[in-house]
Each structure stands twice: as C-alpha cells, then as structure tokens.
Scaffold this motif. Structure first.
Motif, short mmCIF file in Angstrom:
data_model
loop_
_atom_site.label_atom_id
_atom_site.label_comp_id
_atom_site.label_asym_id
_atom_site.label_seq_id
_atom_site.Cartn_x
_atom_site.Cartn_y
_atom_site.Cartn_z
N TYR A 194 0.83 -1.21 0.00
CA TYR A 194 0.00 0.00 0.00
C TYR A 194 0.87 1.26 0.00
CZ TYR A 194 -3.49 3.43 1.37
OH TYR A 194 -4.29 4.54 1.40
N LEU A 195 1.92 1.26 0.82
CA LEU A 195 2.83 2.41 0.85
C LEU A 195 3.56 2.57 -0.48
CD1 LEU A 195 4.34 2.03 4.44
CD2 LEU A 195 2.61 3.67 3.67
N TRP A 196 3.93 1.44 -1.09
CA TRP A 196 4.63 1.47 -2.38
C TRP A 196 3.73 2.01 -3.48
CZ3 TRP A 196 7.86 -3.33 -4.36
CH2 TRP A 196 8.82 -2.88 -5.31
N SER A 197 2.41 1.86 -3.29
CA SER A 197 1.47 2.29 -4.33
C SER A 197 1.51 3.80 -4.57
CB SER A 197 0.05 1.87 -3.97
OG SER A 197 -0.45 2.61 -2.86
N TYR A 198 2.08 4.55 -3.63
CA TYR A 198 2.22 5.99 -3.85
C TYR A 198 3.28 6.28 -4.92
CZ TYR A 198 -0.69 7.02 0.20
OH TYR A 198 -1.75 7.11 1.06
N ALA A 199 4.22 5.37 -5.09
CA ALA A 199 5.24 5.52 -6.13
C ALA A 199 4.94 4.65 -7.34
CB ALA A 199 6.62 5.16 -5.57
N PRO A 233 1.63 2.91 -8.66
CA PRO A 233 0.19 2.75 -8.43
C PRO A 233 -0.29 1.31 -8.57
CG PRO A 233 0.62 4.64 -9.85
CD PRO A 233 1.93 3.92 -9.70
N SER A 254 3.43 -3.06 -6.44
CA SER A 254 2.55 -2.79 -5.29
C SER A 254 1.31 -3.67 -5.35
CB SER A 254 2.15 -1.30 -5.29
OG SER A 254 1.49 -0.96 -6.50
#
Length: 279
Positions: free
Chosen positions: A244-249, A251, A260
């Motif tokens: 989920y945190l990786w999804s900011y970089a 998607p 992610s």
C-alpha cells in the motif's frame, strides 16, 4: 475389519480455491449494459476492486500447491523436471487453443491465426508455474526472498525509467508487447496499449507465485497450527502495508501487474488463508 482412510488434502487451501473460483464466476458474469455492481468490475487502469483480487489469488494458490506437490518427491529434479515441462506446455497450449476456439465461435472462420492472441490467463499460469517449479527443484529455497525482491524492484525500475505507469504507446510494457507479440496478437488488438497478460508484466507475476510457494513452505514446515496462522498473518499484514505504501510511487494496477499490486494482493490472500486455517 474396517479401514479408515485419512485425507491428506489441505482443507483450508481447497476452501480458498473454491472461494476464488466462485469469485471468478461472479466477475465473469457480472452483468452487462452498465448494470454490473462496481465491486465486480475491474479497475479501468490505476486502482483496485475486489474483482482484481481473483486472478492474483489463483497465482498465490498455485504457488502454495507447487510446494505441496514437489515436496512429496523431496524436490528431486530428476523425478520432477519432465512432469513440470509437460504440464507447462499443456497449460500454455490449452490457453492458446481455447483462444482459437473462442475466435472461431465469434467469427465462424477457421483462419484466425493472424489475429490470434498469444498470451492469456492460462498462458500466464503455465509460464509462471513452469518457471517457479523449475526454480524450486534447482535453486535453494532460502534464495527465493532475494529473487522475489530482485524481480519486483527490477520491474519497478523498468517502469520508473520507461514511462511504465502511463497508459500510452510510449509505456515500456506496451513497447515490449508490441515488439514481441505484435499488435494483432495482443489483447483487443492492442487497443488498450498493453496486454494485461503481456511479456514484462509476467515478471512480477512470477514473484507472486513464488510468494505463494514460500507460504506453502510455512504450512509444511510449521507443525503447530498456531505458528502457521501467526506467520501467514504477519507476512500478510507486512506485504499489505508495504504494498500500500509502495502504491504511492507505483500505483496499484492489475493490467501492468505493478509490484505494489503483487504485494497488496498477496497480503490479502495470505490473511484470508490464515483465517481459513484458523476456522
């Protein structure tokens, strides 16, 4: 004298597989003309819906099954390799043949090979099964976490420096699919720029199956049910949070099978698996 036969089936895995099949049936028959429920529709590009969990759950389950199956022969490549290659080829060819049959039903023409889609769901399952199973009988399993990290981070870097998150022809994932498969052999004739089961996006899908494989190792290695549940729950929560945190970089994107997306879906499936074991 009566003989009692003890089943060696992993009931929780069978139930998880059954739930996934039910999900697949619902998603594939969600309705038409805009009346389908939103949770049963895939995200059009970036984003995530319950429907997007079905296919990656199959990949995860396949990884668990690979460990359980090959463990019976103690991962001896001399016993397993011919069966692995035969099964890989059978799954892939079945996928291509099914696409040809569906194309014939739709058009009524036999000569549809020039527009036949090469990749697909079964094809991806076959490729990922073959690669992970071959790694399982040739590589030390303690190296699997490192391989998973290399695959996911490597794919992320390819996307990062190759315009790989954009829905356009300049996307590196799209460029490789066009170059290797050809536009006429892609999903919907390349109308969506990338094939959702394309070449580069198979890299993180392999990592997905390997994560399932490691979860299968937990089931066999941990004799206490409590230990199995705790490990799967901790792994699942960790993967979900990191993904989920990786999804900011990077998607969440099923069509690109973003890294992610791999971690979030593996996390959710692992938590469901742990819950079923508990039940």
């Amino acid at each position: 004298m009566s003989l009692t036969r003890t089943s060696k089936r992993l009931v929780s895995l069978d139930v998880l597989r059954g739930i996934t099949v039910c999900g697949m049936i619902l998603v594939n028959n969600a309705g038409a003309c805009g009346y389908a429920y939103a949770p049963l529709k895939h995200a059009k590009w970036d984003g995530f819906t319950p429907a997007d969990l079905v296919f990656p759950a199959f990949m995860f389950i396949m990884g668990v099954s690979i460990y359980l199956s090959l463990n019976k022969s103690n991962f001896d490549w001399r016993i397993s390799i011919a069966r692995i290659l035969r099964r890989t080829a059978l799954i892939f060819v079945s996928g291509v043949a099914l696409k040809w049959i569906l194309a014939f039903i739709a058009t009524g023409e036999y000569n549809t090979l020039e527009n036949l889609r090469i990749m697909g769901v079964l094809q991806r399952l076959g490729i990922c099964y073959g690669i992970v199973a071959l790694l399982a009988v040739t590589v030390r399993h303690r190296l699997f976490p490192t391989i998973i990290a290399v695959l996911l981070i490597g794919y992320y870097l390819l996307q990062l420096f190759g315009n790989g998150f954009e829905k356009c022809a300049g996307n590196i994932v799209s460029m490789v699919d066009y170059a290797v498969l050809g536009k006429s052999h892609m999903y919907l004739g390349g109308a969506q720029f990338v094939d959702p089961e394309g070449i580069l996006s198979t890299i993180p899908a392999i990592a997905q199956v390997m994560i399932g494989f490691l979860c299968g190792k937990v089931i066999v290695g941990e004799k206490e049910i409590r230990s199995q549940i705790v490990k799967l729950a901790v792994w699942g929560t960790s993967m979900f949070v990191i993904g989920y945190l990786w999804s900011y970089a990077a998607p969440l994107n099923k069509r690109l099978w973003s890294p992610s997306f791999v971690l979030v879906t593996c996390g959710i499936t692992s938590l469901i698996f742990a819950t079923l074991i508990y039940i």
